[in-house]
Write an enzyme that holds these catalytic residues in place. Structure first.
Site, PDB file in Angstrom:
ATOM      1  N   SER A 168       2.537   7.132 -15.427  1.00 36.24           N
ATOM      2  CA  SER A 168       1.814   6.079 -15.104  1.00 36.24           C
ATOM      3  C   SER A 168       1.679   4.975 -16.447  1.00 36.24           C
ATOM      4  O   SER A 168       2.822   4.808 -16.655  1.00 36.24           O
ATOM      5  CB  SER A 168       0.373   6.259 -14.645  1.00 36.24           C
ATOM      6  OG  SER A 168      -0.144   5.111 -13.769  1.00 36.24           O
ATOM      7  N   ASP A 205       2.112   7.617  -3.276  1.00 31.32           N
ATOM      8  CA  ASP A 205       1.374   7.321  -4.600  1.00 31.32           C
ATOM      9  C   ASP A 205       0.901   5.956  -4.169  1.00 31.32           C
ATOM     10  O   ASP A 205       1.594   4.940  -4.017  1.00 31.32           O
ATOM     11  CB  ASP A 205       2.230   7.203  -5.470  1.00 31.32           C
ATOM     12  CG  ASP A 205       1.737   6.826  -7.011  1.00 31.32           C
ATOM     13  OD1 ASP A 205       0.716   5.914  -6.891  1.00 31.32           O
ATOM     14  OD2 ASP A 205       2.210   7.353  -8.107  1.00 31.32           O
ATOM     15  N   HIS A 238      -0.243  10.147  -6.846  1.00 33.87           N
ATOM     16  CA  HIS A 238      -0.469   9.997  -8.143  1.00 33.87           C
ATOM     17  C   HIS A 238      -0.963  10.817  -9.061  1.00 33.87           C
ATOM     18  O   HIS A 238      -1.328  10.572 -10.341  1.00 33.87           O
ATOM     19  CB  HIS A 238      -1.138   8.416  -8.213  1.00 33.87           C
ATOM     20  CG  HIS A 238      -0.838   7.513  -9.531  1.00 33.87           C
ATOM     21  ND1 HIS A 238       0.462   6.933  -9.780  1.00 33.87           N
ATOM     22  CD2 HIS A 238      -1.620   7.538 -10.694  1.00 33.87           C
ATOM     23  CE1 HIS A 238       0.403   6.446 -11.169  1.00 33.87           C
ATOM     24  NE2 HIS A 238      -0.729   6.585 -11.517  1.00 33.87           N
TER      25      HIS A 238
END
EC number: 3.1.2.12
Lengths: 297, 297
Positions: free
Chosen positions: A152, A240, A275
């Site tokens: 991320s 995600d 995620h």
């Protein structure tokens, strides 16, 4: 440059060290974790290092516990370095108010805007001070064989800290042409100047008037000017939510690379994966394998 | 017996389901997790199940996130069932006051002493109600192929819930002679009647005057009367503080087995490993392999 050992934990035949040091670039004591594979404990040969950069809200601990990198790193004989995601405890007003800015959200840049320019220097910390500290303290690590990955915000870090020799954005990259042997990322923020997370962070750390500076830290902008071979592994889950909300934009990175005639950008859209660290755990072995191709070549 | 799905998370090619159901034995809504390996999603063949019992303070989530059983279970085609460790929210005065008694600390027994006899029935819940619920809701799971493992208090659970046919302590075991195909444990509380954790729990759930009852739930007492083959894998870290404090006493279990002439108790003392999930993660594959020997035979 002294390092304090806060815990030593057996993991997959090696040791996970919880460490801290007084960092000059960030003006505070910084925690980090270092996984030493069994090969680093038993042999006199140096082992290479994979740096893992964490995402928003995380510390060095999250991926150490839930990312499963130690599994592959133990087999391959690769150390894993887990930095923290920001300075801590600088007492800048508001630095703890949001999950996506300030503490836990350093974005791997050196802030130029007050008051964050006083300590929020995660770019210099991760590329210079921390490695220097670690290689001095742990001579069994090979400073000439370092790879980088992240998740991320840390995926953004990995993609922008790599050796963008062709980009010419910053001459300092040229000073360390072999800084990272390989790069990969999980769910990276791939085009921060075009997503809310990135715009908020760059606005806060650089100011709204520094769009040239913004582009220096945007992987999609950087890849447009890349010259030379590239081999980037990126995993993004189709389940995600941040991908669906347009915070990650890996397709922009892919498109820019394609338009620049660049081969070697391998974005894998993993069906239904989210995620979370469940995704990292599922594909950590692949990313260690990707790094090992270069670190053990 | 209906099951509510609260989350579906992709993990190692399969799905981790976060579930709950209204349980009669425990008088409350119980959360649990179920990992379905890829084989359970794609094939019409039933897959076997490994039950993982957690330790003090844990919920179904800890091991799902940090234990890495999914890694091996995915490869072998084994589902993993993660129950919670106690009833929740019964509002018994004091049930949340200690980490080692009451909520998060059900000890896998059916309490006989008031007020805990009203709901603290984790023995019946784990051996009867939960499996029944799960096998009804998930026909792709094979109720004839179930193994059990666990950590600390859950290691105690695994060692005492297994089919102690030879022990004759409780006739109910004889009703389900094939309940568990195999058993293993991490850092199990192996002789609870002789450690503080066990004495506190059994005193609170059974009362001080029920020492016969205490012995029915003590692995070291049970193994003394075992007749037949046994193949138990136990990992204990030599750096485990609770092992050093005498809360686990695996050596008592080993000694009792040896004195009873029983082969097949394999206690591995893992150098420097501690009581944490780092240890479980490091050896989870071995425990899945141990179960697979029997589940896939």
């Amino acid at each position: 440059m002294s390092v304090t050992t806060k815990a030593t934990i057996a993991s997959f035949g090696g040791k996970l060290l919880k460490l801290s040091h007084a960092a000059k670039t960030t003006n505070c004591e910084m925690n980090f974790n270092l996984y030493l594979p069994p090969q680093a404990l038993k042999s006199s040969q140096k082992v290479p290092v994979l740096i893992y950069l964490s995402g928003l809200t995380c510390t060095a601990d999250n991926c150490s516990e839930k990312g499963f990198f130690q599994h592959g790193a133990s087999k391959k004989g690769i150390a894993v370095l887990y930095p923290d995601t920001s300075p801590r405890g600088l007492n800048i007003p508001g630095e703890n108010d949001a999950y996506d800015f300030g503490s836990g959200a350093g974005f791997y840049v050196d802030a130029t805007k007050a008051p964050y320019n006083n300590g929020y220097n995660m770019y210099s910390y991760v590329t210079e001070e921390l490695p220097k500290t670690v290689f001095e303290a742990f001579p069994q690590l090979d400073s000439n064989r370092v790879s980088i990955t992240g998740h991320s915000m840390g995926g953004h870090g990995a993609l922008t800290l790599m050796r963008w020799v062709g980009a010419n954005w910053r001459f300092k990259y040229l000073r360390n042409p072999g800084k990272y042997k390989s790069v990969s990322a999980f769910a990276p923020i791939s085009n921060p100047i075009n997503c809310q997370w990135g715009q908020k962070a760059f606005g806060g750390y650089f100011g709204e008037d520094q769009t040239a500076k913004w582009k220096e830290h945007d992987a999609t902008e950087l890849v447009k000017n890349w010259k030379g071979p590239l081999d980037v592994l990126i995993d993004v889950g189709t389940g995600d939510n941040f991908y669906k909300q347009g915070q990650l934009l890996p397709e922009n990175f892919e498109k820019a690379a394609k338009e620049a005639g660049i081969q070697g950008v391998n974005v894998r859209y993993q069906p239904d994966y989210d995620h979370s660290y469940y995704t990292m755990a599922s594909f950590a072995d692949d990313h260690v394998e990707h790094a090992a191709k270069y670190l053990l070549a």
